[in-house]
Design a protein around this motif. Sequence first.
Motif, short mmCIF file in Angstrom:
data_model
loop_
_atom_site.label_atom_id
_atom_site.label_comp_id
_atom_site.label_asym_id
_atom_site.label_seq_id
_atom_site.Cartn_x
_atom_site.Cartn_y
_atom_site.Cartn_z
N UNK A 44 0.82 -1.22 0.00
CA UNK A 44 0.00 0.00 0.00
C UNK A 44 0.85 1.27 0.00
N UNK A 45 2.17 1.12 0.17
CA UNK A 45 3.06 2.28 0.26
C UNK A 45 2.98 3.21 -0.96
N UNK A 74 -3.69 14.58 6.72
CA UNK A 74 -2.63 13.61 6.47
C UNK A 74 -3.03 12.24 7.01
N UNK A 75 -3.56 12.21 8.23
CA UNK A 75 -3.99 10.94 8.82
C UNK A 75 -5.09 10.31 7.97
N UNK A 76 -6.05 11.10 7.53
CA UNK A 76 -7.13 10.57 6.68
C UNK A 76 -6.58 10.00 5.38
N UNK A 77 -5.61 10.68 4.79
CA UNK A 77 -5.02 10.21 3.53
C UNK A 77 -4.31 8.88 3.74
N UNK A 78 -3.60 8.74 4.86
CA UNK A 78 -2.92 7.47 5.14
C UNK A 78 -3.93 6.35 5.33
N UNK A 119 -7.13 6.12 4.37
CA UNK A 119 -7.90 5.80 3.17
C UNK A 119 -7.08 5.01 2.15
N UNK A 120 -5.78 5.29 2.07
CA UNK A 120 -4.96 4.64 1.06
C UNK A 120 -4.23 3.40 1.55
N UNK A 167 -4.16 -6.75 9.88
CA UNK A 167 -2.78 -6.46 9.52
C UNK A 167 -2.59 -5.22 8.67
N UNK A 168 -3.65 -4.39 8.57
CA UNK A 168 -3.53 -3.17 7.78
C UNK A 168 -2.55 -2.17 8.41
#
Length: 112
Positions: free
Chosen positions: A12-13, A73-77, A79-80, A87-88
Amino acid sequence: MKRIDAIIRPSRLPFVREALEELGYGGMTVAEVKGHGKQRGITEQWRGREYKVEYLSKAWILIVVNDQDLQKVVNAIVENARTGEIGDGKIFISDVLDVIRVRTNERGPAAV
């Protein structure tokens, strides 16, 4: 300023990196790490035999953001990086007292 430490799946990086760049946060530290959460690893099969993989590969992202950008920024991390599977990963947020740019000796938000 806030420090965000995000532990996510390596697959997911690229999506997380792209989302952070769109928000104007292209600078970050990334490392390959291994670990496990509550699930204590996974059991896999190879050549008909089961074996336990205790430490799973993860990507660790360290990024420092201005307070007003924290939630974006937290939301973007989230969601993506989210797949909906165990294990997400996790996100840790902490305060940053100061930042110093070594090359110019700038301090505070200008150094981020």
